[in-house]
Design a protein around this motif. Sequence first.
Motif, short mmCIF file in Angstrom:
data_model
loop_
_atom_site.label_atom_id
_atom_site.label_comp_id
_atom_site.label_asym_id
_atom_site.label_seq_id
_atom_site.Cartn_x
_atom_site.Cartn_y
_atom_site.Cartn_z
N UNK A 27 12.85 -12.67 22.61
CA UNK A 27 14.04 -12.34 22.96
C UNK A 27 14.55 -10.83 23.00
N UNK A 28 13.72 -10.10 22.13
CA UNK A 28 14.15 -8.71 21.86
C UNK A 28 13.66 -8.22 23.30
N UNK A 29 12.40 -8.12 23.73
CA UNK A 29 12.02 -7.82 24.93
C UNK A 29 12.88 -7.96 25.98
N UNK B 138 17.35 -6.37 29.88
CA UNK B 138 18.43 -6.27 30.76
C UNK B 138 19.48 -5.27 30.18
N UNK B 139 19.44 -4.94 28.82
CA UNK B 139 20.66 -4.09 28.53
C UNK B 139 20.27 -2.78 29.28
N UNK B 140 19.02 -2.39 29.11
CA UNK B 140 18.53 -1.18 29.95
C UNK B 140 19.01 -1.12 31.43
N UNK B 141 18.55 -2.15 31.94
CA UNK B 141 19.14 -2.33 33.58
C UNK B 141 20.77 -2.18 33.66
N UNK B 142 21.48 -2.85 32.64
CA UNK B 142 22.96 -2.58 32.85
C UNK B 142 23.29 -1.35 32.37
N UNK B 143 22.85 -0.71 31.55
CA UNK B 143 23.09 0.68 31.22
C UNK B 143 22.93 1.73 32.47
N UNK C 224 20.08 3.61 21.98
CA UNK C 224 19.85 2.76 20.67
C UNK C 224 18.92 1.53 21.07
N UNK C 225 19.21 1.07 22.36
CA UNK C 225 18.35 -0.06 23.00
C UNK C 225 16.74 0.18 23.09
N UNK D 188 6.08 -9.06 18.33
CA UNK D 188 4.75 -9.98 18.56
C UNK D 188 3.83 -9.28 19.40
N UNK D 189 2.80 -9.86 19.44
CA UNK D 189 1.29 -9.11 19.92
C UNK D 189 1.61 -8.47 21.26
#
Length: 218
Positions: free
Chosen positions: A19-21, A26-31, A55-56, A68-69
């Motif tokens: 979920x973090x990736x 998508x937050x980076x895309x949105x920004x 921050x993202x 995770x790996x």
Amino acid sequence: MTDSAAPLETARPPRRWDPVVKLTHWTIVGAILANGLITEEGSNPHVWVGYALAATLALRLIWGVIGPAEARFAAFPPSPARALAHLRKIAQGRRTEHASHNPLGALMVYAIWSMLAVIIVTGVLMANAPAEAKSPVAAPPAAVQNEAREHEKIGEEAEEHDGAEGGEGHGEEGPLAEVHETAVNLLYVLIVLHFAGVVFETRRSGRRIVLAMLPGRR
Ligand code: HEM
Ligand code: HEM
């Protein structure tokens, strides 16, 4: 180097980003969409979106160490040698599976992150530049403004003729804005290549890799 590509190549096929990736992607895309298309350059919303972007990105980079790996930098090291080997495999029509980004995609990811870092650093520096850097004479009285307009015209002409000396008042902001804008344009080129890479990889591998980047899907 030779056997280091092997584990990645034979890694388990169905990949699912955590979920973090997904969220940071998508937050980076949105920004980028917001600052590239919606907010006014240099405005407060532009800068706040910029800080959210920073921050993202920071969160994703920390995740590259503790996540995770598949999300860790160790799973997709920046290696031109591996990228070339990967290209050769593509040329030979060999199918490869990767637990994380493929070696070519990895180079792209680091390029995008580096470009974002340049955009963020220059943006933050401009946002925190002293006020006089933006308006060489702080709040000029009305009487001076007409005169200032005249100077602007002369200034514009001078800029056209010679950029070597440059206006002293713009010394701080000029180069930063130039670097910011150039990095933004380079980022757009990388995004087009990234998108082309995603389409190419989807067709080549037959896996719908975009689904792995969407919430709750595979
Ligand atoms: C990927 C996201 C971003 C995009 C697409 C973007 C785009 C732009 C563009 C095209 C400009 C005009 C450059 C020029 O004047 O030549 C600009 C200016 C500016 N940006 Fe960004 N920017 C982004 C991120 C940021 C960030 C992270 C910050 C800071 C937190 C920031 C702060 C500023 C400021 C202060 C200016 C005003 C520059 C000036 O006064 O000329 N930007 N941005
Ligand atoms: C502003 C536009 C975009 C930027 C800056 C961007 C950037 C990135 C970055 C940095 C990664 C690495 C993710 C990580 O490890 O944290 C990534 C991966 C990925 N992106 Fe984007 N992306 C953009 C748009 C898109 C779009 C529109 C799609 C799909 C339609 C997409 C699909 C993917 C996929 C599928 C991956 C995983 C690639 C793989 O399987 O190795 N991206 N992107």
